[in-house]
Design an enzyme around this catalytic site. Structure first.
Site, mmCIF file in Angstrom:
data_model
loop_
_atom_site.group_PDB
_atom_site.id
_atom_site.type_symbol
_atom_site.label_atom_id
_atom_site.label_comp_id
_atom_site.label_asym_id
_atom_site.label_seq_id
_atom_site.Cartn_x
_atom_site.Cartn_y
_atom_site.Cartn_z
ATOM 1 C CG ASP A 165 -52.173 -2.285 43.320
ATOM 2 O OD1 ASP A 165 -52.269 -3.374 42.728
ATOM 3 O OD2 ASP A 165 -52.759 -2.038 44.388
ATOM 4 C CD GLU A 182 -54.925 -4.477 48.707
ATOM 5 O OE1 GLU A 182 -55.345 -5.451 48.085
ATOM 6 O OE2 GLU A 182 -54.771 -3.355 48.193
ATOM 7 C CG HIS A 209 -54.528 -5.269 39.575
ATOM 8 N ND1 HIS A 209 -55.118 -6.423 40.019
ATOM 9 C CD2 HIS A 209 -53.714 -4.869 40.585
ATOM 10 C CE1 HIS A 209 -54.688 -6.707 41.246
ATOM 11 N NE2 HIS A 209 -53.842 -5.768 41.615
ATOM 12 C CG HIS A 266 -53.441 -9.147 45.663
ATOM 13 N ND1 HIS A 266 -52.887 -9.605 44.512
ATOM 14 C CD2 HIS A 266 -53.807 -7.848 45.414
ATOM 15 C CE1 HIS A 266 -52.920 -8.653 43.596
ATOM 16 N NE2 HIS A 266 -53.467 -7.568 44.115
ATOM 17 C CD GLN A 284 -60.139 -8.323 43.181
ATOM 18 O OE1 GLN A 284 -59.391 -7.592 42.573
ATOM 19 N NE2 GLN A 284 -60.095 -8.395 44.515
ATOM 20 C CG HIS A 335 -48.713 -5.718 42.521
ATOM 21 N ND1 HIS A 335 -48.844 -6.754 43.421
ATOM 22 C CD2 HIS A 335 -49.979 -5.263 42.314
ATOM 23 C CE1 HIS A 335 -50.110 -6.909 43.744
ATOM 24 N NE2 HIS A 335 -50.825 -6.011 43.081
#
Ligand code: 17E
Ligand code: FE2
Length: 439
Positions: free
Chosen positions: A307, A211, A57, A208, A150, A55
């Site tokens: 992440d 969170e 980005h 996701h 996002q 995971h």
């Protein structure tokens, strides 16, 4: 005649030689008599299948401070900063930053990477750039791309269409962000939308999910219900799920029962969530991490991701996977001998299950892709955040490193523990890792 022989690597509690030919592991044996084109002295170091980033980005990486730093340290300021930075994103910008990060990771033995890429962008600039990168790097690292909304699937203009377009262009995995949709109804509906897209395009799911420290954020139960309904369990991953760390135990225990029926995968990102969460607490402050230990104890598959590396959500980092595993030992109370070892598996074997990799592992007849870690075992690799000294991909040595050498008053300090398990481990200095080339 072999192409490569690794001499004296620690593998499954024994020390063995490993012979490689044609990109495959031909033999693993206590002593291989024949020679190889190239011989490498492993010096008793730990032989492991490659590290896996389950995971990250990569579209946002290496932008920390641009256009500004995250002063509150919250997830939401991070999302705001990224939405500003996103306006000036170009293909070249993404290609250069993401490729650099993949180089950092491969140099540390991370050869499989699942990256989320923001698709809440009418031009899909980051996604298109990442698709190019995935092909360009194929010879040395494997990249899976998650279409990650996002700013929401249902809350962002044309969100569903952008997800579909990303999948049509070649994204590998369907993402989601239910806790960031405008209402809880939209959040639950967005989870169902991710499952609809996944079934339609025959893709795995990585959402996701929850969170936040908000104990009322309960989209994981919707994911579990959908996984049970569709039978997609092993192709489904719930990432972050930090609210699970804030749920009341009565609810958490009920949920755990459903999760063991759903058999989905979990990814925790302990470096980032220990940092982003708890920001609205004074004292005591929550850790803001999902129930890693309890999920693991219940036999569910948990892996760990980095992440972020130097972006609006996290200012530090190098992409080496021992770092999130090390943080998990602390933040998830995984400190027994078995638990520390389990944290190592969460950035190797467990992550391979999350990514649905086939042929991962070290076995005769399997692909010759592996790393040497400068430690006698997984436990010690985490204790010392050991250097990955050798990275082999399909039989080719693609990266090498020398551990730092510390000299104190003319003598080498190795940080080795003087207990069991060291065996033939040579450690730092003393010529380990030296190579002999033979004809
Ligand atoms: N976006 C998000 O929603 N959550 C994160 N942890 C990161 C980006 C890094
Ligand atoms: Fe993330």
């Amino acid at each position: 005649m072999y192409d490569l022989i690794l001499r004296g690597a620690r593998f499954e509690d024994a020390v063995a030689d490993v012979a490689v030919a044609g990109g495959r592991i031909e033999r693993i044996s206590p002593r291989i008599q024949e020679g190889g084109g190239r011989e490498i002295d492993a010096g008793g170091r730990l032989l492991s299948p490659p590290f896996i980033e389950s995971h990250v980005h990569l579209d946002t990486t290496l932008t920390a401070g641009d256009p500004r730093w995250n002063e509150s340290g919250t997830l939401f300021e991070g999302i705001q900063i990224w939405s500003e930075r996103k306006r000036s994103v170009t293909r070249e910008d993404v290609i250069s930053r993401a490729t650099e990060l993949l180089r950092w990771q491969a140099a540390q033995g991370v050869l499989h990477v699942r990256t989320h890429v923001d698709v809440t962008d009418p031009d899909l600039t980051g996604l298109k750039a990442m698709l190019e990168i995935r092909e360009k790097v194929r010879g040395w690292t494997d990249v899976q791309i998650v279409a990650f909304p996002q700013e929401g699937i249902l809350s962002y203009p044309r969100g569903t269409e952008l997800m579909e377009e990303a999948l049509r262009l070649g994204a590998d995995v369907v993402g989601g962000i239910p806790h960031y949709e405008h209402t809880r109804e939209m959040g639950a509906e967005s989870v169902r939308e991710s499952f609809r897209l996944a079934e339609k395009h025959d893709k795995p799911i990585d959402i996701h999910c929850d969170e936040t420290d908000d104990p009322e954020s309960r989209f994981l139960e919707v994911m579990a219900a959908e996984a049970i309904r569709t039978g997609m369990g092993q192709r489904v991953t719930a990432s972050h799920t930090t609210a699970f760390g804030s749920y009341d135990n009565a609810y958490a225990f009920k949920l755990m029962g459903f999760l063991t029926k759903a058999v989905i995968n979990f990814v925790a990102n302990p470096l980032i969530n220990i940092t982003l969460q708890g920001r609205y607490d004074s004292y005591p402050k929550r850790r803001g991490i999902t129930r890693v230990k309890e999920l693991w104890q219940n036999g569910l598959n948990v892996s760990l991701g980095y992440d972020d590396i130097m972006d609006p959500w996290y200012p530090l980092g190098t992409g080496g996977m021992l770092q999130p595993a090390h943080m998990a030992v602390h933040a998830c109370h995984m400190t027994s001998r078995e638990e520390v070892t389990a944290c190592f598996d969460m950035v190797t074997e467990n992550a391979a299950r999350t990514l649905g990799l086939e042929g991962y592992g070290i076995a005769e007849g399997g692909p010759a892709s592996f790393v040497l870690v400068d430690a006698p075992d997984k436990w010690d690799a985490l204790r010392r955040l050991a250097t990955t000294t050798l990275v082999v991909r399909d039989g080719e040595v693609i990266a090498e490193a020398r551990p730092a050498e510390h000299r104190l008053m003319g003598e080498t300090v190795t940080f080795q523990r003087g207990t069991e398990g060291l065996g033939d481990f040579v450690g730092q200095g003393s010529g380990s890792g030296e190579r002999t080339e033979r004809g």
